[in-house]
Scaffold this active site. Structure first.
Site, mmCIF file in Angstrom:
data_model
loop_
_atom_site.group_PDB
_atom_site.id
_atom_site.type_symbol
_atom_site.label_atom_id
_atom_site.label_comp_id
_atom_site.label_asym_id
_atom_site.label_seq_id
_atom_site.Cartn_x
_atom_site.Cartn_y
_atom_site.Cartn_z
ATOM 1 N N ASP A 1 5.427 0.246 3.436
ATOM 2 C CA ASP A 1 5.610 -1.007 4.184
ATOM 3 C C ASP A 1 5.467 -2.205 3.240
ATOM 4 O OD1 ASP A 1 2.907 -1.184 3.656
ATOM 5 O OD2 ASP A 1 2.285 -0.550 5.648
ATOM 6 N N ASP B 1 0.805 -1.231 0.000
ATOM 7 C CA ASP B 1 0.000 0.000 0.000
ATOM 8 C C ASP B 1 0.834 1.275 0.000
ATOM 9 O OD1 ASP B 1 0.616 -0.698 2.830
ATOM 10 O OD2 ASP B 1 -0.472 1.151 3.244
ATOM 11 N N TYR C 1 -6.146 0.983 8.335
ATOM 12 C CA TYR C 1 -7.194 1.303 7.359
ATOM 13 C C TYR C 1 -8.565 0.943 7.909
ATOM 14 C CZ TYR C 1 -3.394 2.197 4.135
ATOM 15 O OH TYR C 1 -2.267 2.727 3.541
ATOM 16 N N GLU D 1 5.794 9.689 3.480
ATOM 17 C CA GLU D 1 5.467 8.354 2.963
ATOM 18 C C GLU D 1 4.593 8.455 1.711
ATOM 19 O OE1 GLU D 1 4.150 3.952 4.617
ATOM 20 O OE2 GLU D 1 3.578 5.722 5.776
#
Length: 491
Positions: A85, A82, A234, A471
């Site tokens: 990571d 995603d 999420y 990120e």
């Protein structure tokens, strides 16, 4: 003599005006959108999980997650990590797929040679989502990788040695949100492939219908069913109704079957919102459904047009009903963590609704403010240009685009040496001291990655440990592809 002076003054004035227009033209032209479009799509190759193909262009990545699904005796290889990571979370991945597909549908004609690359990016996700939907009857797989264990490590996906736990929803543990989004992704993608791979398109649509039935028959949020496996990463904070509306809207577009229109009506009124994201889909569904009102003059869809316009009024900075903050540099500012995800998603809605309005020669009002297609297009351009470097820091927030861009992004694969340069495995905690905490630029450039972006003061520290701003994520990029194609293509 006076006449000669007058003529020379006139000539000078004309020259000055032409020069001014020339500079203005260059300013209006903005950044190189076509280059940014190509890079925004290339980024997805850096997020690939599974067996890397021979035509891979981001060459510092290699095979990873080849045994995903084994713990449940199924093949769940493929798909995308995603963000920075090594976990596969299907709710944001499916949203990424839906937005890439919508971009291809709306702006494919403007993508030129990047349309095949966009289709390839979509297919990498849909091949995986099909496995998740069909591997085990009565189950929808919704993620791979134990997120808490993964987030304690700083290691390359190629070295991953954390447990690859498999997560699923079922009749007993429902997940209408993730199922509704998966149905939307498969339905939208079926339209992308309808003319180029009819057989694949039919499989996607048939699977989308089944997954939507599952979402409707077994109602409940996957956050309740899976708790700490998906929260706080999420969590479905907005509930699952928005995904049911979104899934129904895409199935209506893909099938033209009145049952999905009836389903939309049965789901009732929607929440008032001023956001659009992987979590909250209401605004996107309203814009998608408004297409029928504006382009087909179908009065049954006028309420969605009104909802879409009320949303735009909450976004436009000079609207009396605006609830959206802007930085001094004119960037939309919604939330402190990864703000650019909201900017790119809302910008997609701005360009798309502007496109529909232009086709219908339509305007609307926010109080006494008249909104034209240009109003939305101009705001979208400010947002896209800001991301690409037209901002107080003159910082491009797309890695590898322009001269000044983030060098220390919060991304495991990018920040650690590649297998080619460092063949020895880097263990779970082996990447922290020499690499994560280093001030050195990342050794591998994740070309096209758009990071979380600046803070409310237009500041950006370019700090690898600052995941809120540094990120990248698939859903930030996926929503930007459409607007970049809009501004780079011919009208």
């Amino acid at each position: 003599m006076a006449s000669a002076i007058s003529n020379s003054s006139t000539l000078f004035l004309l020259f000055f005006l032409l020069l001014s227009f020339s500079f203005a033209g260059r300013a209006l032209a903005g950044p190189n959108y076509r280059d940014a479009l190509a890079k925004s799509i290339l980024f997805f190759e850096g997020q690939r999980s599974g067996r890397i193909p021979a035509n891979q262009r981001i060459t510092w990545r290699s095979n990873s997650g080849l045994y995903d699904g084994e713990l449940d005796h199924v093949d769940l290889t493929g798909g995308y990590y995603d963000a920075g990571d090594n976990v596969k979370f299907n709710l944001p991945m499916a949203f990424t797929t839906t937005m890439l597909s919508w971009g291809a549908l709306e702006y494919g004609a403007r993508m030129g040679s990047e349309l095949p690359n966009t289709r390839a990016a979509i297919r990498w996700a849909t091949d995986y989502l099909l496995k998740c939907a069909t591997a085990t009857p009565g189950k929808l797989y919704v993620g791979v990788g134990e997120p808490h264990a993964d987030h304690k490590c700083w290691e390359r996906p190629e070295d991953m040695d954390t447990v690859r736990t498999v997560y699923s929803v079922s009749a007993g543990n429902p997940g209408s949100d993730v199922a509704g989004e998966t149905a939307a992704a498969l339905a939208a993608a079926s339209l992308v492939f309808r003319r180029v791979d009819r057989k694949y398109s039919k499989v996607l649509l048939a699977t989308a219908k089944k997954v939507m039935e599952f979402a409707l028959e077994h109602r409940g949020s996957y956050s309740d069913s899976l708790s700490s496996a998906v929260c706080p990463f999420y969590c479905s904070y907005s509930g699952y109704k928005d995904e049911l509306v979104w899934g129904a809207a895409w199935l209506l577009r893909a099938t033209n079957n009145v049952k999905y229109f009836n389903l939309l009506k049965s789901l009732g009124g929607d929440d008032v919102t001023d956001i659009f994201s992987w979590d909250n889909k209401f605004a996107g569904a309203h814009v998608l459904l408004s297409r029928r009102s504006l382009l087909n003059n179908d009065k049954n869809f006028d309420s969605y047009k009104q909802e879409a316009e009320a949303f735009m009024c909450r976004i436009l900075p000079n609207s009396p009903s605006s609830s959206t903050q802007y930085t001094q540099g004119r960037l939309m500012f919604k939330l402190p963590e990864s703000n650019l995800q909201y900017v790119t998603s809302i910008t997609f809605l701005l360009t798309t609704y502007s496109k529909y309005m232009s086709a219908a020669k339509h305007t609307f009002n926010c109080g006494n403010l008249v909104v034209t297609p240009a109003s939305l297009k101009n705001l979208a351009k400010i947002q896209v240009d800001y991301i690409l470097g037209v901002n107080p820091l003159k910082m491009s927030y797309m890695v590898g685009f322009g001269k000044n861009y983030p060098k220390r992004i919060h991304h495991r694969g990018s920040s650690l040496p590649s297998k080619a340069t460092h063949p020895q495995a880097i263990a779970c905690d082996g990447g922290f001291q020499p690499f994560f905490y280093s001030y050195n630029p990342n050794p591998n450039i994740l070309t096209g990655a758009v990071v979380g972006g600046p803070n409310q003061s237009d500041g950006f520290p370019d700090d690898r440990t600052d995941y809120s701003h540094s990120e990248p994520a698939t859903y930030i990029n996926a929503a930007l592809v459409g607007p970049l194609a809009f501004f780079s293509g011919k009208h």
